[in-house]
Write a protein that holds these residues in place. Structure first.
Motif, PDB file in Angstrom:
ATOM      1  N   ARG A  58     113.524  43.364 -55.036  1.00 43.66           N
ATOM      2  CA  ARG A  58     113.581  44.319 -56.137  1.00 43.66           C
ATOM      3  C   ARG A  58     114.731  44.011 -57.093  1.00 43.66           C
ATOM      4  O   ARG A  58     114.603  44.157 -58.306  1.00 43.66           O
ATOM      5  CB  ARG A  58     113.749  45.734 -55.589  1.00 43.66           C
ATOM      6  N   ALA A  59     115.854  43.567 -56.545  1.00 41.72           N
ATOM      7  CA  ALA A  59     117.025  43.288 -57.381  1.00 41.72           C
ATOM      8  C   ALA A  59     116.900  41.961 -58.129  1.00 41.72           C
ATOM      9  O   ALA A  59     117.419  41.823 -59.229  1.00 41.72           O
ATOM     10  CB  ALA A  59     118.282  43.273 -56.518  1.00 41.72           C
ATOM     11  N   HIS A  60     116.203  40.970 -57.542  1.00 44.88           N
ATOM     12  CA  HIS A  60     116.102  39.631 -58.143  1.00 44.88           C
ATOM     13  C   HIS A  60     114.656  39.135 -58.094  1.00 44.88           C
ATOM     14  O   HIS A  60     114.315  38.227 -57.334  1.00 44.88           O
ATOM     15  CB  HIS A  60     116.998  38.648 -57.390  1.00 44.88           C
ATOM     16  N   PRO A  61     113.779  39.694 -58.912  1.00 47.16           N
ATOM     17  CA  PRO A  61     112.357  39.312 -58.835  1.00 47.16           C
ATOM     18  C   PRO A  61     112.081  37.867 -59.240  1.00 47.16           C
ATOM     19  O   PRO A  61     111.208  37.217 -58.666  1.00 47.16           O
ATOM     20  CB  PRO A  61     111.659  40.296 -59.776  1.00 47.16           C
ATOM     21  N   ALA A  86     115.818  45.000 -46.092  1.00 48.78           N
ATOM     22  CA  ALA A  86     116.807  44.159 -46.764  1.00 48.78           C
ATOM     23  C   ALA A  86     116.121  43.162 -47.700  1.00 48.78           C
ATOM     24  O   ALA A  86     116.561  42.960 -48.838  1.00 48.78           O
ATOM     25  CB  ALA A  86     117.662  43.428 -45.738  1.00 48.78           C
ATOM     26  N   VAL A  87     115.045  42.549 -47.229  1.00 49.87           N
ATOM     27  CA  VAL A  87     114.311  41.593 -48.071  1.00 49.87           C
ATOM     28  C   VAL A  87     113.684  42.310 -49.256  1.00 49.87           C
ATOM     29  O   VAL A  87     113.737  41.821 -50.392  1.00 49.87           O
ATOM     30  CB  VAL A  87     113.243  40.850 -47.238  1.00 49.87           C
ATOM     31  N   ASP A 140     113.217  47.914 -34.466  1.00 51.07           N
ATOM     32  CA  ASP A 140     114.226  48.450 -35.372  1.00 51.07           C
ATOM     33  C   ASP A 140     114.884  47.332 -36.176  1.00 51.07           C
ATOM     34  O   ASP A 140     115.135  47.474 -37.377  1.00 51.07           O
ATOM     35  CB  ASP A 140     115.287  49.235 -34.608  1.00 51.07           C
ATOM     36  N   GLY A 141     115.154  46.205 -35.539  1.00 56.93           N
ATOM     37  CA  GLY A 141     115.748  45.063 -36.231  1.00 56.93           C
ATOM     38  C   GLY A 141     114.829  44.497 -37.291  1.00 56.93           C
ATOM     39  O   GLY A 141     115.262  44.179 -38.404  1.00 56.93           O
ATOM     40  N   VAL A 142     113.545  44.392 -36.971  1.00 57.22           N
ATOM     41  CA  VAL A 142     112.572  43.884 -37.941  1.00 57.22           C
ATOM     42  C   VAL A 142     112.465  44.836 -39.126  1.00 57.22           C
ATOM     43  O   VAL A 142     112.417  44.406 -40.287  1.00 57.22           O
ATOM     44  CB  VAL A 142     111.193  43.676 -37.272  1.00 57.22           C
TER      45      VAL A 142
END
Length: 83
Positions: A45-48, A39-40, A31-33
């Motif tokens: 996606r936000a900062h290609p 998140a990554v 679940d953590g992975v």
């Protein structure tokens, strides 16, 4: 006809017993992975452009370190040959 209430074709619910021990630890780690991967992915996606620059820089650094380690191992073996 088949009585639909008695038909149990597959498991569709949650287990009666909650996981414990190693199973619980593995599920928690998975679940953590999964959370970190999402998140990554959202960051990329936000900062290609930033992600591309970081990936390229990491690749160049890894290549340079590999080259230096390879050169140092060949320099230490000068004069040694198998006979």
């Amino acid at each position: 006809m088949v009585d639909k209430q008695k038909l149990n074709a597959g498991f569709t619910g949650t287990p009666a017993e909650q996981p414990e021990g190693l199973t619980k630890a593995a599920k928690s780690a998975a679940d953590g992975v999964t959370r970190e991967v999402y998140a990554v992915a959202s960051g990329v996606r936000a900062h290609p452009h930033t992600a591309s620059a970081l990936l390229l820089g990491t690749g160049i650094l890894a290549f340079g370190l590999g080259y230096l380690v390879g050169r140092s191992s060949t320099e230490s073996m000068t004069g040694r040959y198998w006979r």
